[in-house]
Motif scaffolding. Structure first.
Motif, short mmCIF file in Angstrom:
data_model
loop_
_atom_site.label_atom_id
_atom_site.label_comp_id
_atom_site.label_asym_id
_atom_site.label_seq_id
_atom_site.Cartn_x
_atom_site.Cartn_y
_atom_site.Cartn_z
N LEU A 13 0.84 -1.21 0.00
CA LEU A 13 0.00 0.00 0.00
C LEU A 13 0.87 1.26 0.00
CD1 LEU A 13 -2.70 -1.08 2.61
CD2 LEU A 13 -3.11 -0.62 0.17
N ILE A 14 1.92 1.25 0.78
CA ILE A 14 2.81 2.41 0.86
C ILE A 14 3.56 2.62 -0.45
CG2 ILE A 14 4.93 3.25 1.97
CD1 ILE A 14 3.71 2.16 4.62
N VAL A 15 4.02 1.55 -1.05
CA VAL A 15 4.74 1.65 -2.33
C VAL A 15 3.82 2.22 -3.41
CG1 VAL A 15 5.79 0.28 -4.17
CG2 VAL A 15 6.44 -0.12 -1.79
N ALA A 16 2.56 1.83 -3.41
CA ALA A 16 1.62 2.24 -4.46
C ALA A 16 1.00 3.63 -4.21
CB ALA A 16 0.50 1.21 -4.58
N ALA A 17 1.10 4.14 -3.02
CA ALA A 17 0.44 5.40 -2.66
C ALA A 17 1.11 6.61 -3.29
CB ALA A 17 0.40 5.56 -1.14
N GLY A 18 0.31 7.63 -3.54
CA GLY A 18 0.84 8.90 -4.02
C GLY A 18 1.36 9.74 -2.86
N GLU A 19 2.07 10.79 -3.18
CA GLU A 19 2.68 11.65 -2.15
C GLU A 19 1.65 12.25 -1.19
OE1 GLU A 19 5.92 11.94 -1.41
OE2 GLU A 19 6.32 10.50 -3.01
N ASP A 20 0.51 12.70 -1.73
CA ASP A 20 -0.53 13.28 -0.87
C ASP A 20 -1.07 12.26 0.12
OD1 ASP A 20 -0.22 15.72 -2.14
OD2 ASP A 20 -2.00 15.47 -3.42
N GLU A 21 -1.29 11.04 -0.35
CA GLU A 21 -1.79 9.97 0.52
C GLU A 21 -0.75 9.62 1.58
OE1 GLU A 21 -4.15 10.03 -3.07
OE2 GLU A 21 -2.00 9.75 -2.87
N LEU A 22 0.51 9.57 1.17
CA LEU A 22 1.57 9.25 2.13
C LEU A 22 1.63 10.28 3.25
CD1 LEU A 22 4.43 8.14 -0.28
CD2 LEU A 22 3.10 6.67 1.25
N ARG A 23 1.58 11.53 2.88
CA ARG A 23 1.65 12.60 3.90
C ARG A 23 0.44 12.54 4.83
NH1 ARG A 23 4.87 16.42 5.60
NH2 ARG A 23 3.98 18.31 6.43
N ALA A 24 -0.76 12.36 4.26
CA ALA A 24 -1.97 12.28 5.09
C ALA A 24 -1.89 11.07 6.02
CB ALA A 24 -3.21 12.20 4.20
N THR A 29 -1.13 8.91 11.35
CA THR A 29 -0.54 7.84 12.15
C THR A 29 0.35 8.38 13.26
OG1 THR A 29 -0.66 6.36 10.24
CG2 THR A 29 0.81 5.70 12.03
N VAL A 30 1.20 9.33 12.94
CA VAL A 30 2.07 9.87 13.99
C VAL A 30 1.24 10.59 15.04
CG1 VAL A 30 2.71 12.11 12.96
CG2 VAL A 30 4.32 10.91 14.44
N THR A 31 0.19 11.28 14.64
CA THR A 31 -0.68 11.95 15.61
C THR A 31 -1.32 10.92 16.54
OG1 THR A 31 -1.10 13.76 14.07
CG2 THR A 31 -2.69 13.47 15.85
N ARG A 32 -1.73 9.79 15.98
CA ARG A 32 -2.32 8.72 16.77
C ARG A 32 -1.32 8.14 17.76
NH1 ARG A 32 -3.70 3.89 17.75
NH2 ARG A 32 -2.60 2.34 16.58
N ALA A 97 7.78 6.77 17.20
CA ALA A 97 6.91 7.38 16.17
C ALA A 97 7.46 8.73 15.74
CB ALA A 97 5.49 7.51 16.70
N LEU A 98 7.89 9.53 16.70
CA LEU A 98 8.49 10.83 16.37
C LEU A 98 9.73 10.66 15.51
CD1 LEU A 98 8.17 12.65 19.81
CD2 LEU A 98 7.07 13.34 17.66
N GLU A 99 10.54 9.68 15.82
CA GLU A 99 11.77 9.42 15.06
C GLU A 99 11.44 9.03 13.61
OE1 GLU A 99 15.42 9.26 13.71
OE2 GLU A 99 15.04 9.90 15.76
N HIS A 100 10.51 8.11 13.43
CA HIS A 100 10.16 7.68 12.07
C HIS A 100 9.56 8.83 11.26
CE1 HIS A 100 11.25 3.54 12.48
NE2 HIS A 100 10.41 3.34 13.48
N TRP A 101 8.69 9.61 11.86
CA TRP A 101 8.07 10.74 11.16
C TRP A 101 9.12 11.79 10.79
CZ3 TRP A 101 4.52 12.00 8.04
CH2 TRP A 101 4.10 13.33 7.87
N GLY A 111 10.06 3.84 3.43
CA GLY A 111 10.32 2.83 4.45
C GLY A 111 10.06 3.34 5.85
N GLU A 112 10.26 4.63 6.07
CA GLU A 112 9.98 5.21 7.39
C GLU A 112 8.48 5.18 7.68
OE1 GLU A 112 12.10 5.98 9.74
OE2 GLU A 112 13.83 5.58 8.46
N LEU A 113 7.67 5.38 6.65
CA LEU A 113 6.22 5.31 6.84
C LEU A 113 5.77 3.86 7.06
CD1 LEU A 113 4.83 7.97 4.38
CD2 LEU A 113 5.29 8.17 6.83
N HIS A 114 6.47 2.92 6.42
CA HIS A 114 6.16 1.51 6.68
C HIS A 114 6.45 1.19 8.15
CE1 HIS A 114 7.03 -2.91 6.59
NE2 HIS A 114 5.81 -2.86 6.08
#
Length: 154
Positions: A13-24, A29-32, A97-101, A111-114
């Motif tokens: 899903l992450i590989v196929a997602a567009g930049e806008d979807e990745l950011r959202a 996720t990081v907020t959660r 989570a803060l580190e990955h974001w 990969g950081e979003l994964h």
């Protein structure tokens, strides 16, 4: 779905997602994962006062802070860790989570979003103890996977 299949599905899903979807997805996720209730069991003496202040600032500004600001706060947090490899589980989730974001913002590496997604799944698993052979059997795990899928396929 087995746990390894879930990890692979999230990566696809992450590989196929567009930049806008990745950011959202990343922001959601990081907020959660930096929410206050994850810190309820952390002891005050696990971090210095300055590290707690930096953590609070990072949590409060996660949606608007840039990579440089977050990295500076993470340095203060890291320098103020008092526990030796035995941080409270919730505190560890928040810092990780803060580190990955932050690293995603710095390097734009999917990969950081994964990793962020997997930390989110693990946080749910920690609460409900999912069956590794059928991780989506519980309503909570199924809901987390649905959230990830929805945000990445808009």
């Amino acid at each position: 779905m087995r746990y390894d299949e879930l990890e692979a599905a999230v990566l696809a899903l992450i590989v196929a997602a567009g930049e806008d979807e990745l950011r959202a997805f990343g922001l959601d996720t990081v907020t959660r994962l930096v929410r206050a209730d994850l810190l309820e069991t952390a002891a005050d003496d696990e971090l210095t006062e300055d590290a707690w202040a930096a953590l609070t600032s990072a949590r409060e500004n996660i949606r608007t802070a840039g990579a440089g600001e977050l990295r500076a706060l993470l340095v203060r947090i890291d320098e103020g860790i008092r526990a030796d490899d035995d941080l409270d589980q919730g505190l560890l989730i928040v810092i990780t989570a803060l580190e990955h974001w932050t690293t995603y913002l710095e390097e734009n590496e999917r990969g950081e979003l994964h990793e962020l997604a997997i930390r989110s799944v693990e946080e749910v698993d920690f609460e409900v103890s999912a069956d590794l052979d059928d991780v989506l059997a519980s309503a909570e795990m199924a809901a987390e996977y649905a959230r990830i899928e929805r945000l990445l396929t808009v």
